[in-house]
Scaffold this motif. Structure first.
Motif, PDB file in Angstrom:
ATOM      1  N   LYS A   1       0.816  -1.215   0.000  1.00  0.00           N
ATOM      2  CA  LYS A   1       0.000   0.000   0.000  1.00  0.00           C
ATOM      3  C   LYS A   1       0.850   1.266   0.000  1.00  0.00           C
ATOM      4  CE  LYS A   1      -3.405  -2.445   2.868  1.00  0.00           C
ATOM      5  NZ  LYS A   1      -4.062  -2.471   4.210  1.00  0.00           N
ATOM      6  N   ILE A   2       2.145   1.114   0.241  1.00  0.00           N
ATOM      7  CA  ILE A   2       3.046   2.268   0.334  1.00  0.00           C
ATOM      8  C   ILE A   2       3.361   2.799  -1.063  1.00  0.00           C
ATOM      9  CG2 ILE A   2       5.360   3.005   1.018  1.00  0.00           C
ATOM     10  CD1 ILE A   2       3.478   2.583   3.361  1.00  0.00           C
TER      11      ILE A   2
ATOM     12  N   ALA B   1       8.178   8.814   1.837  1.00  0.00           N
ATOM     13  CA  ALA B   1       7.585   9.527   2.985  1.00  0.00           C
ATOM     14  C   ALA B   1       6.599   8.624   3.727  1.00  0.00           C
ATOM     15  CB  ALA B   1       6.889  10.794   2.503  1.00  0.00           C
ATOM     16  N   GLU B   2       5.788   7.890   2.979  1.00  0.00           N
ATOM     17  CA  GLU B   2       4.821   6.991   3.622  1.00  0.00           C
ATOM     18  C   GLU B   2       5.530   5.868   4.359  1.00  0.00           C
ATOM     19  OE1 GLU B   2       1.933   5.555   0.843  1.00  0.00           O
ATOM     20  OE2 GLU B   2       1.233   7.558   0.296  1.00  0.00           O
ATOM     21  N   LEU B   3       6.609   5.362   3.791  1.00  0.00           N
ATOM     22  CA  LEU B   3       7.327   4.267   4.447  1.00  0.00           C
ATOM     23  C   LEU B   3       7.942   4.722   5.770  1.00  0.00           C
ATOM     24  CD1 LEU B   3       8.450   1.381   4.463  1.00  0.00           C
ATOM     25  CD2 LEU B   3      10.410   2.216   3.148  1.00  0.00           C
ATOM     26  N   VAL B   4       8.625   5.856   5.773  1.00  0.00           N
ATOM     27  CA  VAL B   4       9.295   6.280   7.007  1.00  0.00           C
ATOM     28  C   VAL B   4       8.294   6.709   8.080  1.00  0.00           C
ATOM     29  CG1 VAL B   4      11.404   6.942   5.796  1.00  0.00           C
ATOM     30  CG2 VAL B   4       9.654   8.675   6.238  1.00  0.00           C
ATOM     31  N   ASP B   5       7.074   7.026   7.673  1.00  0.00           N
ATOM     32  CA  ASP B   5       6.052   7.405   8.653  1.00  0.00           C
ATOM     33  C   ASP B   5       5.384   6.199   9.308  1.00  0.00           C
ATOM     34  OD1 ASP B   5       6.410  10.117   8.500  1.00  0.00           O
ATOM     35  OD2 ASP B   5       4.856  10.439   6.984  1.00  0.00           O
TER      36      ASP B   5
ATOM     37  N   LEU C   1       8.959   0.391   8.544  1.00  0.00           N
ATOM     38  CA  LEU C   1      10.331   0.881   8.419  1.00  0.00           C
ATOM     39  C   LEU C   1      11.290   0.009   9.215  1.00  0.00           C
ATOM     40  CD1 LEU C   1      12.218   3.053   7.284  1.00  0.00           C
ATOM     41  CD2 LEU C   1      11.779   4.394   9.357  1.00  0.00           C
ATOM     42  N   SER C   2      10.860  -0.447  10.383  1.00  0.00           N
ATOM     43  CA  SER C   2      11.708  -1.293  11.216  1.00  0.00           C
ATOM     44  C   SER C   2      12.073  -2.582  10.485  1.00  0.00           C
ATOM     45  CB  SER C   2      11.003  -1.622  12.535  1.00  0.00           C
ATOM     46  OG  SER C   2      11.791  -2.496  13.316  1.00  0.00           O
TER      47      SER C   2
END
Length: 266
Positions: free
Chosen positions: A48-49, A53-57, A62-63
């Motif tokens: 869905k990313i 910006a969406e990934l790091v949020d 992100l982990s």
């Protein structure tokens, strides 16, 4: 509860035990409730990313992504990771191409946010690839929490064989090793190079490490490490020398402590 691998011994005997039991221990880790939760969340949401910006949020996504590339220590550095991802890898001036640690380049290339019209996380088998790397790296992290020498050895086994099989010039492969902290540590220790080695000119580093490798292995190529016996020799030498260095440091620290205690009694 976090997974804790069974590592009853240090040194090469401990390494041999780890290798014998690793498949079962990895399975046990992947079957923990926390590991299953993170895998399920990643599989359900990574497609869905649409942007860096969406990934790091999304901290959970992100982990997993950072851990898959050995970069979990950057989880709080959201602006930095976003820049790495958005710049991509095709432009020589991109941040990933300028960083010495080439794990950032691998991360950026894997997602393709800065390189492709459609990022690679939309590909059907993307989650499988990242989860496989995440499981491997997570196990190494758990091992490293108890014995960092074993973590470096596991990393060397995987990354060195992969690098050796890749196309490219031998010097390029050597520069990749010099830019990969765990691989650099494995070679530096196994070849008996001093801790200040990283501080000399990069071309000098290349010349020295190639000469030392040629003396130890009969060749100065990285391609020779497609041979598992040579990888095993490097890992064995690294572990033996790392343990000796650790024992020497412990003996020195004990000697200093004894001197201080003796002085205090006078």
């Amino acid at each position: 509860m976090s997974f804790s691998p069974i590592l009853p011994f240090s040194g090469y005997s401990g390494w041999a035990f780890l290798k014998r039991t690793m498949a079962n221990q990895q399975t046990a880790q992947q079957n923990t409730a926390s590991a299953k939760r993170e895998e399920a969340y990643f599989r359900a949401n990574i497609g869905k990313i649409n942007s860096a910006a969406e990934l790091v949020d999304d901290r959970r996504l992100l982990s997993v992504a950072l851990t898959a590339f050995g970069l979990e220590g950057d989880l709080k550095n959201k602006a930095f990771i976003r820049k790495v991802l958005e710049d991509g890898t095709l432009n020589p001036a991109s941040l990933a191409n300028r960083l010495a640690n080439k794990q950032y380049h691998q991360l950026s290339a894997a997602f393709g946010f800065g390189d492709l019209g459609v990022p690679r996380n939309k590909i059907s088998d993307f989650a499988d690839q990242i989860i496989s790397q995440y499981n491997s790296r997570s196990f190494e992290t758990a091992v490293g929490a108890q014995n960092n020498n074993f973590r470096i050895a596991l990393n060397a086994e995987r990354d060195l064989a992969q690098l050796a099989a890749k196309p490219g010039t031998e010097n390029l492969k050597w520069f990749t090793i010099l830019g990969n902290p765990p691989l650099r540590e494995a070679f530096q220790t196994a070849l008996g190079l001093p801790s200040g080695f990283a501080g000399i000119n990069l071309d000098q580093q290349l010349a020295v490490i190639k000469a030392k490798t040629r003396a130890a292995f009969g060749s100065d190529t990285i391609s020779q490490f497609t041979d598992p016996t040579k990888v095993e020799k490097l890992v064995r030498t690294y572990l033996v020398r790392a343990e000796i260095a650790g024992q020497s440091q412990s003996s020195y620290a004990g000697s200093i402590a004894l001197q201080l205690l003796s002085a205090g009694r006078r």
